[in-house]
Design an enzyme around this catalytic site. Structure first.
Site, PDB file in Angstrom:
ATOM      1  N   LYS A 196       0.929  -1.199   0.115  1.00  0.00           N
ATOM      2  CA  LYS A 196      -0.102   0.017   0.205  1.00  0.00           C
ATOM      3  C   LYS A 196       0.824   1.198  -0.144  1.00  0.00           C
ATOM      4  O   LYS A 196       1.579   1.494   0.811  1.00  0.00           O
ATOM      5  CB  LYS A 196      -1.115   0.088   1.326  1.00  0.00           C
ATOM      6  CG  LYS A 196      -1.943   1.127   0.947  1.00  0.00           C
ATOM      7  CD  LYS A 196      -2.730   1.544   2.307  1.00  0.00           C
ATOM      8  CE  LYS A 196      -1.978   2.658   2.968  1.00  0.00           C
ATOM      9  NZ  LYS A 196      -1.875   4.148   2.565  1.00  0.00           N
ATOM     10  N   GLY A 256       6.529   4.463   8.806  1.00  0.00           N
ATOM     11  CA  GLY A 256       5.789   5.597   9.051  1.00  0.00           C
ATOM     12  C   GLY A 256       5.866   6.097  10.374  1.00  0.00           C
ATOM     13  O   GLY A 256       7.068   6.046  11.094  1.00  0.00           O
ATOM     14  N   SER A 257       4.815   6.776  11.226  1.00  0.00           N
ATOM     15  CA  SER A 257       5.034   7.289  12.458  1.00  0.00           C
ATOM     16  C   SER A 257       4.950   6.270  13.418  1.00  0.00           C
ATOM     17  O   SER A 257       4.424   5.088  13.296  1.00  0.00           O
ATOM     18  CB  SER A 257       3.782   8.336  12.688  1.00  0.00           C
ATOM     19  OG  SER A 257       2.529   7.777  12.512  1.00  0.00           O
ATOM     20  N   VAL A 260       1.200   5.406  14.328  1.00  0.00           N
ATOM     21  CA  VAL A 260       0.565   4.483  13.466  1.00  0.00           C
ATOM     22  C   VAL A 260       1.356   3.126  13.769  1.00  0.00           C
ATOM     23  O   VAL A 260       0.778   1.841  13.840  1.00  0.00           O
ATOM     24  CB  VAL A 260       0.498   4.693  12.061  1.00  0.00           C
ATOM     25  CG1 VAL A 260      -0.092   3.671  11.216  1.00  0.00           C
ATOM     26  CG2 VAL A 260      -0.469   6.155  12.037  1.00  0.00           C
ATOM     27  N   GLU A 278       9.643   0.428  10.962  1.00  0.00           N
ATOM     28  CA  GLU A 278      10.726   1.425  10.679  1.00  0.00           C
ATOM     29  C   GLU A 278       9.688   2.937  11.189  1.00  0.00           C
ATOM     30  O   GLU A 278       8.918   3.414  10.469  1.00  0.00           O
ATOM     31  CB  GLU A 278      11.136   1.860   9.227  1.00  0.00           C
ATOM     32  CG  GLU A 278      11.879   0.689   8.697  1.00  0.00           C
ATOM     33  CD  GLU A 278      13.498   0.520   9.428  1.00  0.00           C
ATOM     34  OE1 GLU A 278      13.763   1.558  10.157  1.00  0.00           O
ATOM     35  OE2 GLU A 278      13.875  -0.750   9.270  1.00  0.00           O
ATOM     36  N   CYS A 312      12.972  10.249   8.546  1.00  0.00           N
ATOM     37  CA  CYS A 312      12.772  10.037   9.680  1.00  0.00           C
ATOM     38  C   CYS A 312      14.112   9.997  10.493  1.00  0.00           C
ATOM     39  O   CYS A 312      14.029  10.123  11.785  1.00  0.00           O
ATOM     40  CB  CYS A 312      12.379   8.388   9.683  1.00  0.00           C
ATOM     41  SG  CYS A 312      12.998   7.591   8.724  1.00  0.00           S
ATOM     42  N   GLU A 410       8.930  14.714  17.071  1.00  0.00           N
ATOM     43  CA  GLU A 410       9.165  14.586  15.568  1.00  0.00           C
ATOM     44  C   GLU A 410       8.574  15.853  15.003  1.00  0.00           C
ATOM     45  O   GLU A 410       7.322  15.751  14.732  1.00  0.00           O
ATOM     46  CB  GLU A 410       8.740  13.397  14.945  1.00  0.00           C
ATOM     47  CG  GLU A 410       9.714  13.168  13.680  1.00  0.00           C
ATOM     48  CD  GLU A 410       9.614  11.709  13.154  1.00  0.00           C
ATOM     49  OE1 GLU A 410       8.463  10.970  13.268  1.00  0.00           O
ATOM     50  OE2 GLU A 410      10.580  11.210  12.706  1.00  0.00           O
TER      51      GLU A 410
HETATM   52  P1  NAP Z   1       1.702   7.503   8.977  1.00  0.00           P
HETATM   53  O1  NAP Z   1       0.213   8.065   9.244  1.00  0.00           O
HETATM   54  O2  NAP Z   1       2.426   6.739   9.908  1.00  0.00           O
HETATM   55  O3  NAP Z   1       1.436   6.900   7.488  1.00  0.00           O
HETATM   56  C1  NAP Z   1       2.296   5.845   6.976  1.00  0.00           C
HETATM   57  C2  NAP Z   1       1.466   4.821   6.378  1.00  0.00           C
HETATM   58  O4  NAP Z   1       0.678   4.073   7.220  1.00  0.00           O
HETATM   59  C3  NAP Z   1       0.613   5.428   5.219  1.00  0.00           C
HETATM   60  O5  NAP Z   1       0.723   4.470   4.109  1.00  0.00           O
HETATM   61  C4  NAP Z   1      -0.636   5.286   5.991  1.00  0.00           C
HETATM   62  O6  NAP Z   1      -1.704   5.774   5.104  1.00  0.00           O
HETATM   63  C5  NAP Z   1      -0.712   4.264   6.886  1.00  0.00           C
HETATM   64  N1  NAP Z   1      -1.674   4.112   7.812  1.00  0.00           N
HETATM   65  C6  NAP Z   1      -1.955   5.267   8.392  1.00  0.00           C
HETATM   66  N2  NAP Z   1      -2.870   4.748   9.394  1.00  0.00           N
HETATM   67  C7  NAP Z   1      -3.028   3.528   9.335  1.00  0.00           C
HETATM   68  C8  NAP Z   1      -3.685   2.258  10.054  1.00  0.00           C
HETATM   69  N3  NAP Z   1      -4.580   2.607  11.196  1.00  0.00           N
HETATM   70  N4  NAP Z   1      -3.680   1.279   9.490  1.00  0.00           N
HETATM   71  C9  NAP Z   1      -2.918   0.881   8.425  1.00  0.00           C
HETATM   72  N5  NAP Z   1      -2.105   1.806   7.801  1.00  0.00           N
HETATM   73  C10 NAP Z   1      -2.173   3.110   8.311  1.00  0.00           C
HETATM   74  O7  NAP Z   1       2.435   8.742   8.467  1.00  0.00           O
HETATM   75  P2  NAP Z   1       1.674  10.309   7.815  1.00  0.00           P
HETATM   76  O8  NAP Z   1       0.358  10.449   8.503  1.00  0.00           O
HETATM   77  O9  NAP Z   1       2.023  10.173   6.490  1.00  0.00           O
HETATM   78  O10 NAP Z   1       2.760  11.193   8.650  1.00  0.00           O
HETATM   79  C11 NAP Z   1       2.615  11.488   9.884  1.00  0.00           C
HETATM   80  C12 NAP Z   1       3.638  11.780  10.682  1.00  0.00           C
HETATM   81  O11 NAP Z   1       4.462  10.573  10.505  1.00  0.00           O
HETATM   82  C13 NAP Z   1       4.967  12.673  10.091  1.00  0.00           C
HETATM   83  O12 NAP Z   1       4.622  13.841  10.378  1.00  0.00           O
HETATM   84  C14 NAP Z   1       6.238  11.975  10.331  1.00  0.00           C
HETATM   85  O13 NAP Z   1       6.401  12.622  11.707  1.00  0.00           O
HETATM   86  C15 NAP Z   1       5.839  10.546  10.888  1.00  0.00           C
HETATM   87  N6  NAP Z   1       6.341   9.798   9.345  1.00  0.00           N
HETATM   88  C16 NAP Z   1       7.429   9.286   9.653  1.00  0.00           C
HETATM   89  C17 NAP Z   1       8.159   8.525   8.759  1.00  0.00           C
HETATM   90  C18 NAP Z   1       9.298   7.678   8.670  1.00  0.00           C
HETATM   91  O14 NAP Z   1       9.918   7.504   7.789  1.00  0.00           O
HETATM   92  N7  NAP Z   1       9.477   7.033   9.817  1.00  0.00           N
HETATM   93  C19 NAP Z   1       7.647   8.759   7.305  1.00  0.00           C
HETATM   94  C20 NAP Z   1       6.612   9.382   7.087  1.00  0.00           C
HETATM   95  C21 NAP Z   1       5.773  10.126   8.065  1.00  0.00           C
HETATM   96  P3  NAP Z   1      -2.101   7.052   4.640  1.00  0.00           P
HETATM   97  O15 NAP Z   1      -2.173   7.143   3.121  1.00  0.00           O
HETATM   98  O16 NAP Z   1      -3.739   7.095   4.879  1.00  0.00           O
HETATM   99  O17 NAP Z   1      -1.714   8.183   5.585  1.00  0.00           O
END
Ligand code: NAP
Ligand code: MG
Length: 511
Positions: A196, A256-257, A260, A278, A312, A410
């Site tokens: 996804k 991701g975060s 999540v 990660e 990240c 973050e």
């Molecule tokens: P996120 O919410 O953690 O999303 C990462 C992925 O998980 C996306 O594909 C997201 O889909 C999916 N997801 C979200 N909620 C889920 C659930 N309940 N069940 C299954 N999959 C789910 O990150 P974000 O909203 O894009 O960014 C928010 C914050 O996360 C950022 O501000 C940053 O601090 C952090 N982040 C960290 C990294 C890293 O590399 N460590 C990368 C991105 C973001 P959607 O398309 O619906 O969001």
């Protein structure tokens, strides 16, 4: 590492109408079952690039069924040598389309073309080639069985077998590279995949589907879904959650975060899915007084402003020794002004693009406001740039204290927080005083200082006199709340395999 302008590799015209915008399932591009689509926004202009299919639970069910059929059928007969050739072919196809893929990534994500063409796409190619090389070098062990229950008629060995159908969920900050980190090792060992994409950045991932088919991967081996994580826009179960809940998915890999990440872990508990995470970070970047100051200043800029700070492992807590503190701030301010050229990500001179989305832009602007309210001093930046597009000025705060939220949370944007230190143990204590543990860096010319710090930093990565160096052969992952497991290098192969212990007693037929 600063990326120079590569004039041999121009930005190309993208014909949006011809891009794949549907779900890639069983080697075909198909509409979502419920017909849902969502608008994909260009973060530099705030205009809609195109509409993209939005996967829901029913699409995940079809994709998992396709992946399961491929795993049990044709893919199980594709040996390591052929898997290797397919991965290599995929890398070749991406390389042939390098300027196109880099342009597409910059259009969708907003990252400057100099980064997507010099870093993202070349690293994607390296990643697929690395795992092409790994596919036919998997080995188990032969085992001496010599315990109290056996005699010398026993032979034993281990096999490393693919886990099966794996679910992979990736973020938007390095859309194509995160797809490669996930797909490379999974395909090398013989798993099949339902991936996804992040809803903000679906375009290169879907295009990858086209190249995967062209490379010759059999139907169902790779399925790529655009869509939301938790909920669909019509209130159904989101594609991400549907993957986590599907009983035929036996492993999940997520980037991701941390927030999540926790949800993912809980969901995976229900069916005991294998899991790698990660997650986020708040990584310390520590500059000692004997460091090459010019290199440390460049490194600090890269650590925080590369990819608009949406990294990240960003060096978002910068520690500078008191002896060089004033000089460092002065040089940093000049260098930030010189290096960070905000503008159209597809313009050759641009080195900083917009944040990926309105949501991220608002988050970053809120943290900047919070920093000011908390009493930190903004030494440059601190504002939106322009009036169109999600551009944020490169920003740095000093006088940042341990209890401030900008120091602990973050931000995921171009916002650097800087603290002064005087002794090695003081900085070590402050550096480790965080729930995260992804990356860290030390700048010093003294081998003893480097070694002392490297042993004591509680982080999955220690960079010494460099920052954000990525390579397929360097393991990536975090301590503590920054994740579970390691990606890249040979470590990633273990994430996708089960160990099967074979123990055989042999009975000679002839006397
Ligand atoms: P996120 O919410 O953690 O999303 C990462 C992925 O998980 C996306 O594909 C997201 O889909 C999916 N997801 C979200 N909620 C889920 C659930 N309940 N069940 C299954 N999959 C789910 O990150 P974000 O909203 O894009 O960014 C928010 C914050 O996360 C950022 O501000 C940053 O601090 C952090 N982040 C960290 C990294 C890293 O590399 N460590 C990368 C991105 C973001 P959607 O398309 O619906 O969001
Ligand atoms: Mg987008």
């Amino acid at each position: 590492i600063f990326f120079s302008i590569n004039t041999n590799m121009p930005v190309v015209d993208i014909d949006v109408a011809s891009l794949p915008k549907q779900l890639f399932i069983n080697n075909e591009f198909v509409d979502a079952k419920n017909g849902l689509k969502y608008p994909n926004v260009n973060p530099a202009t705030e205009e809609i690039i195109c509409e993209v299919s939005e996967a829901g639970e029913a699409d995940v069910a079809v994709a998992v069924a396709a992946a399961k059929a491929a795993f049990e059928g044709p893919w199980s007969k594709v040996g390591p040598y052929t898997r290797s050739k397919l991965l290599w072919k995929l890398a070749d196809l991406i390389e042939e389309n390098l300027d196109f893929m880099a342009t597409l990534e910059s259009l969708d994500n907003g990252k400057p073309f100099c980064e997507s063409s010099n870093a993202d796409v070349p690293l994607v190619i390296q990643c697929f080639r690395y795992y092409a090389g790994a596919a036919d070098k998997l080995t188990g062990n032969t085992v001496e069985v010599g315990g109290p229950l056996v005699d010398d008629t026993f032979t034993a060995y281990t096999l490393h077998e693919p886990i099966g159908v794996v679910g992979q969920i990736i973020p938007w900050n390095f859309p194509m590279l995160m797809a490669a980190w996930k797909l490379g090792p999974a395909l090398a060992v013989g798993c099949t995949v339902v991936l996804k994409l992040a809803e903000q950045t679906p375009l290169t991932g879907l295009y990858l589907g086209k190249l995967i088919k062209q490379a010759g991967f059999p139907p169902g081996v790779v399925n790529i879904l655009s869509g939301y994580g938790a909920v669909t826009t019509d209130g159904g179960v989101g594609a991400g959650l549907a993957i986590l809940r599907h009983p035929d998915v036996h492993k999940v890999a997520f980037t991701g975060s941390s927030k999540v990440g926790r949800i993912i872990m809980r969901e995976c508990a229900n069916t005991f899915k294998r899991l790698t995470l990660e997650l986020g970070g708040k990584s310390p970047n520590i500059i000692f007084p004997d460091a090459d100051l010019a290199a440390a200043v460049d490194g600090a800029l890269v650590s925080q402003f590369f990819n608009q700070g949406q990294v990240c492992c960003a060096g978002s807590r910068t520690f500078v020794h008191e002896d060089i503190y004033d000089e460092f701030l002065e040089k940093l301010t000049i260098a930030a002004k010189e290096r960070q050229k905000l503008g159209d990500p597809l313009h050759e001179q641009t080195t900083q693009g917009p944040q990926v989305s309105l949501e991220q832009f608002n988050q970053v602007m809120n943290y900047i406001e919070l920093g000011k309210q908390e009493g930190a001093k903004c030494i440059f930046g601190g504002c939106r740039e322009g009036t169109k597009g999600y551009f944020v000025q490169p920003t740095a705060f000093v006088n940042v204290k341990n209890d401030m939220r900008i120091w602990n949370e973050e931000i995921f944007g171009p916002v650097m927080s800087i603290a002064k230190f005087s002794t090695m143990d003081e900085v070590l204590h402050m550096a480790n005083d965080t729930s995260f543990g992804l990356a860290s860096a030390v700048w010093t010319k003294d081998l003893g200082t480097a070694q002392y710090m490297q042993k004591r930093l509680r982080a999955g990565i220690v960079w010494i006199n460099c920052y954000s160096v990525f390579d397929a052969n360097l393991a990536f992952g975090g301590y503590k709340s920054s994740g579970i497991g390691r990606e890249l290098a040979e470590y990633a192969l273990e994430n996708y395999t089960e160990v099967k212990q074979v123990c055989m007693k042999s009975h000679p037929s002839f006397k």
